[in-house]
Design a protein around this motif. Structure first.
Motif, short mmCIF file in Angstrom:
data_model
loop_
_atom_site.label_atom_id
_atom_site.label_comp_id
_atom_site.label_asym_id
_atom_site.label_seq_id
_atom_site.Cartn_x
_atom_site.Cartn_y
_atom_site.Cartn_z
N TRP A 1 0.84 -1.20 0.00
CA TRP A 1 0.00 0.00 0.00
C TRP A 1 0.88 1.25 0.00
O TRP A 1 2.06 1.19 0.33
CB TRP A 1 -0.91 0.03 1.23
N VAL A 2 0.24 2.38 -0.26
CA VAL A 2 1.01 3.62 -0.34
C VAL A 2 1.66 3.96 1.01
O VAL A 2 2.78 4.47 1.06
CB VAL A 2 0.14 4.78 -0.87
N VAL A 3 0.97 3.65 2.10
CA VAL A 3 1.56 3.94 3.41
C VAL A 3 2.88 3.17 3.56
O VAL A 3 3.86 3.69 4.09
CB VAL A 3 0.58 3.56 4.55
N ARG B 1 -11.60 6.85 7.80
CA ARG B 1 -12.08 7.81 8.79
C ARG B 1 -11.82 7.26 10.19
O ARG B 1 -12.06 6.08 10.46
CB ARG B 1 -13.58 7.99 8.57
N CYS B 2 -11.30 8.09 11.05
CA CYS B 2 -11.00 7.64 12.40
C CYS B 2 -12.17 7.99 13.31
O CYS B 2 -12.46 9.16 13.54
CB CYS B 2 -9.72 8.31 12.90
N ASP B 3 -12.85 6.98 13.80
CA ASP B 3 -14.01 7.25 14.66
C ASP B 3 -13.50 7.78 16.01
O ASP B 3 -12.51 7.30 16.56
CB ASP B 3 -14.84 5.98 14.85
N HIS C 1 -4.64 11.65 10.35
CA HIS C 1 -4.29 12.45 9.17
C HIS C 1 -4.85 11.79 7.92
O HIS C 1 -5.03 10.59 7.86
CB HIS C 1 -2.81 12.81 9.09
N TRP C 2 -5.15 12.64 6.95
CA TRP C 2 -5.92 12.21 5.77
C TRP C 2 -5.04 12.25 4.53
O TRP C 2 -4.42 13.28 4.26
CB TRP C 2 -7.12 13.15 5.59
N TRP C 3 -4.98 11.13 3.83
CA TRP C 3 -4.28 11.14 2.55
C TRP C 3 -4.72 10.00 1.68
O TRP C 3 -5.59 9.22 2.05
CB TRP C 3 -2.78 11.22 2.71
N ILE D 1 -14.85 1.70 -1.37
CA ILE D 1 -15.11 1.46 0.05
C ILE D 1 -13.78 1.13 0.73
O ILE D 1 -12.82 0.75 0.06
CB ILE D 1 -16.15 0.34 0.29
N ASN D 2 -13.77 1.25 2.03
CA ASN D 2 -12.55 1.08 2.78
C ASN D 2 -12.73 -0.06 3.76
O ASN D 2 -13.43 0.08 4.75
CB ASN D 2 -12.28 2.39 3.52
N VAL D 3 -12.14 -1.21 3.46
CA VAL D 3 -12.34 -2.41 4.27
C VAL D 3 -11.04 -2.69 5.03
O VAL D 3 -10.04 -3.04 4.41
CB VAL D 3 -12.71 -3.62 3.36
N HIS E 1 -8.12 -1.16 3.69
CA HIS E 1 -7.79 -1.52 2.31
C HIS E 1 -8.81 -0.86 1.38
O HIS E 1 -10.01 -0.96 1.60
CB HIS E 1 -7.85 -3.04 2.09
N ARG E 2 -8.29 -0.25 0.31
CA ARG E 2 -9.16 0.50 -0.60
C ARG E 2 -9.67 -0.42 -1.71
O ARG E 2 -8.89 -0.99 -2.45
CB ARG E 2 -8.35 1.66 -1.16
N LEU E 3 -10.98 -0.55 -1.84
CA LEU E 3 -11.56 -1.49 -2.80
C LEU E 3 -12.68 -0.83 -3.57
O LEU E 3 -13.35 0.07 -3.07
CB LEU E 3 -12.11 -2.70 -2.06
P1 AMP Z 1 -5.72 4.93 -0.11
O1 AMP Z 1 -5.50 5.48 -1.46
O2 AMP Z 1 -5.80 3.44 -0.08
O3 AMP Z 1 -4.74 5.48 0.89
O4 AMP Z 1 -7.15 5.41 0.34
C1 AMP Z 1 -7.44 6.78 0.36
C2 AMP Z 1 -8.82 7.03 0.88
O5 AMP Z 1 -8.95 6.53 2.21
C3 AMP Z 1 -9.14 8.49 0.98
O6 AMP Z 1 -9.53 9.07 -0.24
C4 AMP Z 1 -10.24 8.50 2.02
O7 AMP Z 1 -11.47 8.10 1.46
C5 AMP Z 1 -9.77 7.42 2.97
N1 AMP Z 1 -8.97 8.01 4.06
C6 AMP Z 1 -7.65 7.94 4.22
N2 AMP Z 1 -7.28 8.56 5.36
C7 AMP Z 1 -8.39 9.06 5.91
C8 AMP Z 1 -8.69 9.84 7.10
N3 AMP Z 1 -7.74 10.17 7.95
N4 AMP Z 1 -9.97 10.20 7.32
C9 AMP Z 1 -10.96 9.84 6.47
N5 AMP Z 1 -10.75 9.11 5.35
C10 AMP Z 1 -9.49 8.72 5.08
#
Ligand code: AMP
Ligand code: COA
Length: 634
Positions: A287-289, A370-372, A390-392, A501-503, A506-508
């Motif tokens: 994954w990108v991370v 999304r972090c609940d 953090h969001w990316w 969706i985010n499982v 994991h992005r699917l």
């Molecule tokens: P990916 O490309 O697999 O890293 O997934 C990216 C997507 O994951 C983003 O466009 C968001 O929909 C979601 N995402 C990643 N980080 C966050 C976050 N901190 N809060 C909410 N959504 C997130």
């Protein structure tokens, strides 16, 4: 750090991007300096550090050896699933990488050639990535949980000269043979790689195909170390495929120059770590991370990175993260909220945390979904350190929004990844591309040009890049996330605007899953939605409309489509539930009302869509959902 420092740095990054990033680039080793910081001569294709030449691997390894860090640990491989811990100094890692670069070169791999890496979380995965970078070759790492068909699609798109793989991966206590998956992928693919280099692991040895497959160790033994090959800053370093709105993944491209500059900058300014500190991203190199923060960022910055081959629970228990942090003196950790939900479920009172000395642990970063607020607060209360959402996304390669701990620790607002990172001009717009009022929800977009380290295009698909990201909101990058910015400038990311969706982090693509379901001979029509799940965040759920006259047992058909998704997309999709319905709810123009079905499944209030064709269908959907346990407790 002084109050207002974040704001000052952020403003400068937008007002003077050339000066800002040129200053950051001084911290990087260049074979030849750039002619232009930002080349904006061909919008919307922006290029950073045009005319510059450098080598990514040199910046990750050799530079630190030249600067006296040769004996410092570069990599700690910690594998509870094989009971192994091994540390590599910068010098040891560089020597392995140089030798593997020689092995790849011996197979004809050179600048610009592609290499696919399909490996579990072993040091050789990093060695292979860095060896490609050393040669100026372009790597494309494919996550191990993907099925042969997904790997085949990537082989056909990237057209690799060589594939590097391993005999097996280990999922908790289960050995997953990788080699049969690779063989099947190559059989399915139209493009055939010249060679495969296979790491034989003792738990499961692979059969090698004579003339095509080479044993990793033999290839290493026969190779001479290869030096770093300077490449253009704008040359591609890697392709990372990510789910798009169809079964055809998007090949996100990362360049060399902007990538080193931006990631090195983030280590100090976002994560607050200095050279020598131990940094751990508990993700996967697929994954990108994993690319940015297991491999490249920490190594560019002279940190010690941890490669963890295990899970947050079950390897062997819910205390494994704390054991790693304590044993290796991790200062900063990065993982996905789902990992913490898994730990919280097994150890709600944090009993395991109390058993370890975590005194040197300073900050926890979370991302990927999304972090609940519950998870955030649980982590904060039990760890007693700042927990930073953090969001990316794969496309940006680093944080769009963060609490930049190296600049200034801003107050945390649960549910928000704080404020835009320097270089990221985040706006919220409506469908007419007009900015909305503070507090109003809209599309989250980033004003062009994106900063260094983000994606310059999609692999061999400039037009798709423009169509997918830049045309709907001209002048901006569409993140495909919706959300709002509050009065204080904090960004809130609420949901995706597409079928992603985010499982479990994991992005699917649900569209990709629908393509698989639609291929079942008894299925006339189908839909897949993401439903809330307490552990994984979301889970896919399928609806099947059968062809007229099909009289088979529904559970048998459901079992078959579940198996098909597992075989064609992979186990990682976690597609386990589907239900047969008479019809799907649609608008009068024939659009399936997936959003409404999702709300019913999640037990949320919904408005009857004004354009619905036949409202009665929603009652039928509600009954079908009850039959498979929805709304659940997710
Ligand atoms: P990916 O490309 O697999 O890293 O997934 C990216 C997507 O994951 C983003 O466009 C968001 O929909 C979601 N995402 C990643 N980080 C966050 C976050 N901190 N809060 C909410 N959504 C997130
Ligand atoms: N190779 C092969 N199979 C893999 C795999 C890999 N690299 N990764 C996952 N799988 C398989 C799993 O074995 C599982 O198979 P199963 O359905 O036969 O049991 C399936 O894919 C789903 O795996 P996963 O999503 O990992 O679920 P899980 O129930 O095994 O574990 C968590 C749940 C929360 C512990 C786990 O998902 C986790 O640690 N997530 C963190 C995610 C992350 O790091 N995301 C990166 C963004 S930061």
């Amino acid at each position: 750090m002084a109050k207002g420092h974040y704001q000052a740095v952020f403003e400068r990054s937008l007002q003077d991007p050339n000066g800002f990033w040129a200053e950051a680039a001084e911290n990087v080793h260049w074979h030849k300096k750039w002619d232009k910081v930002l080349d904006d001569s061909n919008p919307p294709f922006y290029r950073w550090f045009a005319g510059g030449q450098l080598n990514t691997c040199y910046n990750a390894l050799d530079l630190h050896i030249d600067n006296g860090r040769g004996d410092q640990p570069a990599l700690i491989y910690d594998s509870p699933v094989t009971n192994k811990i091994k540390t590599f100094s910068y010098r040891e890692l560089r020597d392995k990488v140089a030798t593997f670069a020689g092995a790849l070169a011996a197979q004809g791999v050179g600048k610009g050639d592609r290499v696919i890496i399909y490996m579990p979380m072993v040091p050789q995965a990093l060695v292979a990535m860095l060896a490609c970078a050393r040669l100026g070759a372009v790597h494309s790492v494919v996550f191990g949980g993907f099925a042969p068909n997904e790997l085949a699609v990537r082989i056909d798109d990237a057209k690799p000269k060589v594939v590097v793989s391993a005999s097996c991966g280990i999922e908790v206590a289960r050995v997953i043979p990788y080699k049969p998956l690779l063989d099947e992928a190559i059989r399915l693919a139209r493009h055939k790689p010249d060679k495969c280099i296979i790491l034989q692991r003792p738990m499961e040895r692979a059969e090698l195909v004579a003339g095509r497959d080479l044993d990793w160790r033999e290839a290493m033994d026969a190779a001479a170390p290869h030096d770093c090959v300077p490449v253009a800053a704008t040359d591609p370093l890697y392709i990372l495929y990510t789910s798009g709105t169809t079964g055809q993944p998007k090949g996100v491209v990362r360049d060399n120059g902007g990538h080193v500059v931006a990631l090195k900058w983030t280590m100090k300014n976002i994560y607050g770590v200095d050279p020598g500190d131990v940094y751990w991203a508990a993700s996967d190199v697929g994954w990108v991370v994993g690319h940015s923060y297991i491999v490249y960022g920490p190594l560019f910055n002279g940190n010690t990175t941890v490669l963890f081959e295990g899970k947050p629970v079950g390897t062997p228990d819910a205390g494994t993260f704390w054991r790693v942090i304590s044993q290796h003196k991790v200062k900063v950790m990065f993982t996905a909220p789902t990992a913490f939900r898994a730990i919280k479920k097994e150890d709600p009172n944090g009993e395991f945390i109390k058993k370890y000395d975590l005194s040197q642990f300073k900050t926890l970063f979370l991302a990927g979904e999304r972090c609940d607020p519950d998870t955030l607060e649980w982590a904060q209360n039990h760890l007693g350190v700042p927990v930073i959402d953090h969001w990316w996304q794969t496309e940006t390669g680093w944080a769009i929004c963060a609490n930049c701990m190296g600049l200034e620790s801003l107050p945390v607002k649960p549910g928000s990844p704080t404020k835009p990172a320097p270089g990221m001009d985040v706006r919220v717009v409506d469908e007419n591309n007009k900015e909305v009022k503070r507090g109003d929800i809209g599309a989250l977009v980033i004003k062009l040009p994106l900063p260094p380290g983000t994606f310059p295009t999609l692999w061999n698909a400039d037009q798709r890049f423009v169509d997918a990201y830049l045309s709907e909101f001209p002048g901006y990058h569409k993140t495909a996330d919706a959300g709002y910015i509050d009065e204080g400038g904090y960004v809130f990311v609420m949901s995706r605007t597409d079928d992603i969706i985010n499982v479990a982090g994991h992005r699917l693509s649900t569209g990709g899953m629908e393509e698989v379901l639609a291929a079942h001979p008894d299925v006339a029509e189908c839909a897949v939605i993401g439903v809330d799940d307490q552990l994984k965040g979301q889970l896919p759920l399928g609806f099947l409309v059968l062809k007229a006259g099909v009289a088979r047992d529904h559970s048998e058909i459901v079992g078959e489509v579940v198996k098909m998704v597992r075989e064609r997309i992979g186990t990682v999709a976690a597609f386990r539930t589907a239900t047969v319905v008479g019809r799907l709810p649609k608008t009068r123009s024939g659009k399936i009302l997936r959003g409404t079905m999702q709300k019913i499944a999640n037990g949320q209030d919904y408005k009857m869509p004004a354009t619905i064709d036949d409202p009665v269908i929603l009652d039928e959907i509600t009954v079908a959902l009850k039959g498979v346990g929805y709304p659940g407790s997710g």
